[in-house]
Scaffold this motif. Structure first.
Motif, PDB file in Angstrom:
ATOM      1  N   ILE A 253       0.856  -1.332   0.159  1.00  0.00           N
ATOM      2  CA  ILE A 253      -0.282  -0.244  -0.031  1.00  0.00           C
ATOM      3  C   ILE A 253       0.839   1.007   0.262  1.00  0.00           C
ATOM      4  CG2 ILE A 253      -1.513   1.323   1.487  1.00  0.00           C
ATOM      5  CD1 ILE A 253      -2.815  -1.625   1.973  1.00  0.00           C
ATOM      6  N   LEU A 254       1.904   1.660   1.096  1.00  0.00           N
ATOM      7  CA  LEU A 254       3.029   2.155   0.749  1.00  0.00           C
ATOM      8  C   LEU A 254       3.434   2.490   0.001  1.00  0.00           C
ATOM      9  CD1 LEU A 254       3.835   2.144   4.840  1.00  0.00           C
ATOM     10  CD2 LEU A 254       2.198   3.464   3.533  1.00  0.00           C
ATOM     11  N   LEU A 255       4.187   1.534  -1.252  1.00  0.00           N
ATOM     12  CA  LEU A 255       5.029   1.985  -2.011  1.00  0.00           C
ATOM     13  C   LEU A 255       3.740   2.273  -3.219  1.00  0.00           C
ATOM     14  CD1 LEU A 255       6.465  -1.575  -2.176  1.00  0.00           C
ATOM     15  CD2 LEU A 255       8.106   0.300  -2.017  1.00  0.00           C
ATOM     16  N   TYR A 256       2.658   1.849  -3.581  1.00  0.00           N
ATOM     17  CA  TYR A 256       1.997   2.522  -4.285  1.00  0.00           C
ATOM     18  C   TYR A 256       1.205   3.939  -4.206  1.00  0.00           C
ATOM     19  CZ  TYR A 256      -2.796   3.492  -6.453  1.00  0.00           C
ATOM     20  OH  TYR A 256      -3.400   4.279  -6.576  1.00  0.00           O
ATOM     21  N   LEU A 257       1.364   4.094  -2.588  1.00  0.00           N
ATOM     22  CA  LEU A 257       1.336   5.922  -2.593  1.00  0.00           C
ATOM     23  C   LEU A 257       2.156   6.380  -2.527  1.00  0.00           C
ATOM     24  CD1 LEU A 257      -1.216   5.252   0.507  1.00  0.00           C
ATOM     25  CD2 LEU A 257      -1.851   6.217  -1.889  1.00  0.00           C
ATOM     26  N   THR A 258       3.446   6.027  -2.726  1.00  0.00           N
ATOM     27  CA  THR A 258       4.536   6.447  -2.661  1.00  0.00           C
ATOM     28  C   THR A 258       4.476   7.115  -4.294  1.00  0.00           C
ATOM     29  OG1 THR A 258       6.232   5.598  -1.416  1.00  0.00           O
ATOM     30  CG2 THR A 258       7.480   6.494  -2.878  1.00  0.00           C
ATOM     31  N   GLY A 259       4.378   5.725  -4.830  1.00  0.00           N
ATOM     32  CA  GLY A 259       4.178   6.308  -6.397  1.00  0.00           C
ATOM     33  C   GLY A 259       3.045   7.008  -7.314  1.00  0.00           C
ATOM     34  N   VAL A 260       1.895   7.509  -6.304  1.00  0.00           N
ATOM     35  CA  VAL A 260       1.150   8.500  -6.974  1.00  0.00           C
ATOM     36  C   VAL A 260       1.731   9.381  -6.619  1.00  0.00           C
ATOM     37  CG1 VAL A 260      -1.132   9.314  -6.320  1.00  0.00           C
ATOM     38  CG2 VAL A 260      -0.683   6.764  -6.303  1.00  0.00           C
ATOM     39  N   TRP A 261       2.230   9.839  -5.220  1.00  0.00           N
ATOM     40  CA  TRP A 261       3.276  10.808  -4.813  1.00  0.00           C
ATOM     41  C   TRP A 261       4.039  11.675  -5.452  1.00  0.00           C
ATOM     42  CZ3 TRP A 261       7.926  11.993  -2.374  1.00  0.00           C
ATOM     43  CH2 TRP A 261       7.799  13.254  -1.681  1.00  0.00           C
ATOM     44  N   MET A 262       4.970  10.719  -6.217  1.00  0.00           N
ATOM     45  CA  MET A 262       5.737  10.701  -7.144  1.00  0.00           C
ATOM     46  C   MET A 262       5.795  11.381  -8.207  1.00  0.00           C
ATOM     47  SD  MET A 262       9.082   8.421  -5.219  1.00  0.00           S
ATOM     48  CE  MET A 262      10.183   9.333  -6.537  1.00  0.00           C
ATOM     49  N   PHE A 263       4.638  10.223  -8.854  1.00  0.00           N
ATOM     50  CA  PHE A 263       5.007  10.446 -10.596  1.00  0.00           C
ATOM     51  C   PHE A 263       3.673  10.923 -10.754  1.00  0.00           C
ATOM     52  CE2 PHE A 263       7.548   6.785  -9.692  1.00  0.00           C
ATOM     53  CZ  PHE A 263       8.301   6.896 -10.208  1.00  0.00           C
ATOM     54  N   THR A 264       2.990  11.296  -9.616  1.00  0.00           N
ATOM     55  CA  THR A 264       1.705  12.268 -10.319  1.00  0.00           C
ATOM     56  C   THR A 264       1.396  13.530  -9.146  1.00  0.00           C
ATOM     57  OG1 THR A 264      -0.107  11.227  -8.425  1.00  0.00           O
ATOM     58  CG2 THR A 264       0.229  10.033 -10.608  1.00  0.00           C
ATOM     59  N   ASP A 265       0.474  14.449  -9.236  1.00  0.00           N
ATOM     60  CA  ASP A 265       0.331  15.755  -8.897  1.00  0.00           C
ATOM     61  C   ASP A 265      -0.676  15.538  -7.754  1.00  0.00           C
ATOM     62  OD1 ASP A 265      -2.452  15.516 -10.586  1.00  0.00           O
ATOM     63  OD2 ASP A 265      -1.727  17.731 -11.104  1.00  0.00           O
ATOM     64  N   GLN A 266      -1.341  14.314  -7.363  1.00  0.00           N
ATOM     65  CA  GLN A 266      -2.012  13.600  -7.026  1.00  0.00           C
ATOM     66  C   GLN A 266      -1.888  13.415  -5.092  1.00  0.00           C
ATOM     67  OE1 GLN A 266      -4.865  10.427  -8.231  1.00  0.00           O
ATOM     68  NE2 GLN A 266      -4.754  10.623  -9.549  1.00  0.00           N
ATOM     69  N   PRO A 267      -2.408  13.857  -4.271  1.00  0.00           N
ATOM     70  CA  PRO A 267      -2.259  14.294  -2.838  1.00  0.00           C
ATOM     71  C   PRO A 267      -2.608  13.029  -2.635  1.00  0.00           C
ATOM     72  CG  PRO A 267      -4.154  15.638  -3.537  1.00  0.00           C
ATOM     73  CD  PRO A 267      -3.817  15.470  -4.207  1.00  0.00           C
ATOM     74  N   ILE A 268      -1.611  12.978  -1.118  1.00  0.00           N
ATOM     75  CA  ILE A 268      -1.668  10.919  -0.555  1.00  0.00           C
ATOM     76  C   ILE A 268      -2.247  10.934   0.555  1.00  0.00           C
ATOM     77  CG2 ILE A 268      -0.532   9.970  -2.171  1.00  0.00           C
ATOM     78  CD1 ILE A 268       1.426   9.996  -0.264  1.00  0.00           C
ATOM     79  N   GLY A 269      -2.178  12.430   1.607  1.00  0.00           N
ATOM     80  CA  GLY A 269      -1.927  12.557   3.545  1.00  0.00           C
ATOM     81  C   GLY A 269      -3.442  12.575   3.219  1.00  0.00           C
ATOM     82  N   THR A 270      -4.698  12.933   2.498  1.00  0.00           N
ATOM     83  CA  THR A 270      -5.361  12.865   2.973  1.00  0.00           C
ATOM     84  C   THR A 270      -6.742  11.573   3.020  1.00  0.00           C
ATOM     85  OG1 THR A 270      -6.447  13.721   1.428  1.00  0.00           O
ATOM     86  CG2 THR A 270      -6.181  15.130   3.389  1.00  0.00           C
ATOM     87  N   ARG A 271      -5.508  10.482   2.563  1.00  0.00           N
ATOM     88  CA  ARG A 271      -6.345   8.804   1.966  1.00  0.00           C
ATOM     89  C   ARG A 271      -6.052   8.060   2.818  1.00  0.00           C
ATOM     90  NH1 ARG A 271      -4.731   7.655  -4.116  1.00  0.00           N
ATOM     91  NH2 ARG A 271      -4.804   9.441  -5.171  1.00  0.00           N
TER      92      ARG A 271
END
Length: 322
Positions: A253-271
């Motif tokens: 889960i954390l690797l997926y969210l890391t990828g989202v944070w690094m390669f997209t402009d979508q925030p993950i802090g509130t997920r």
């Protein structure tokens, strides 16, 4: 001083509010044991009866020295009653049966014959069970699931009519509701467990002490049995396995969210997924730590202290602790 010889067979029956059934039970047990060329005793554990059961037990004990009674201060449950009785029996062989007359004492010689043939525990199987459908169907599910989880395939794990070498009952844990799993616990300890079809009768007096809630308690106790039989000597595999599973899921889960944070402009802090991943990682660390602590406790107390080994002459001896 004259010493009374120890009986060869002990019969143990827990009883709660069975005053109308006990006289016939005593007579049928005496008749069944007359077929045996063995000395015997009958120990009745009064599990907090509120009727005249203890008076009936006392009167028969005065008339027949082979009958003894134990009276518990209150109702502690069948497992506790059996444990109290096992601590007091004196025979090398032990037969347990319920006091409600649904277990037929005439089956006792056949169970003892199975012990003579080499079995360590013989569990009765109520092949033609005389109980309402509402009890038979849940029982079938219970027996199937217990066999699946424990690896011991029996048609009737919880039959009250059993015969065993007394040492078996002294080694299996008897508390809570674990009396339902005596065959599975004995099987895990390496004893030879067999099943014998027995005659089952309808209840004539009194009422059943158990309802459907016993299956809910039994499901929880099945988790205890799994922990004792599969992981009792390797708790790190249980807790560590749960921790590694949770940790793997949390890491993905954390690797997926890391990828989202690094390669997209979508925030993950509130997920909520981020919170779940962190919680799974914390849970993993806790479970692995508990497993390691449990292993240290086992090491300090001597994990092999109660392990039996067989030497060349097939005589069980105690293994010394490391």
């Amino acid at each position: 001083m004259t010493h009374t010889p120890l009986p060869q067979v002990s019969l143990l029956t827990p009883a709660k509010n069975e005053q109308d059934n006990l006289p016939r039970l005593f007579a049928e047990i005496s008749e069944a044991m007359e077929q045996q060329d063995r000395s015997w005793e009958l120990l009745v554990v009064d599990d907090g009866s509120t009727d005249g059961s203890w008076q009936v037990i006392s009167e028969h004990a005065v008339r027949d020295p082979r009958i003894r009674g134990i009276r518990l201060r209150r109702n502690f449950g069948k497992a506790a009653a059996l444990a109290a009785g096992v601590a007091e029996v004196r025979g090398e062989l032990l037969v347990t049966l319920d006091a409600d007359l649904q277990d037929d004492p005439a089956e006792i010689p056949r169970l003892l014959a199975e012990l003579d043939a080499g079995a360590d525990l013989v569990s009765g199987h109520k092949a033609n069970r005389q109980d309402p459908l509402g009890k038979r169907l849940p029982s079938k599910v219970f027996n199937w699931f217990t066999g699946l989880i424990t690896g011991l395939k029996l048609s009737d794990h919880n039959c009250g009519l059993k015969a065993a070498r007394t040492e078996v009952y002294r080694r299996v844990p008897l508390y809570g509701e674990l009396h339902r799993y005596i065959p599975a616990l004995a099987h895990q300890l390496g004893y030879r467990v067999v099943e014998q079809p027995v005659h089952h009768r309808a209840r004539l007096h009194g009422k059943s002490k158990y309802g459907l809630e016993r299956y809910l308690r039994g499901a929880l106790d099945l988790l205890t049995v799994v922990a004792l039989t599969r992981y009792g000597r390797r708790p790190a595999h249980l807790f560590g396995g749960l921790g590694m599973l949770a940790g793997t899921i949390g890491t993905l889960i954390l690797l997926y969210l890391t990828g989202v944070w690094m390669f997209t402009d979508q925030p993950i802090g509130t997920r909520p997924l981020l919170t779940l991943g962190i919680l799974l990682e914390i849970f993993a660390v806790q479970m692995i730590s508990v497993g390691l602590l449990a292993e240290l406790v086992l090491h300090r107390t001597g994990r092999d202290r109660d392990v039996e080994v067989l030497v060349a002459d097939q005589t069980p001896v105690k293994a010394s602790a490391a």
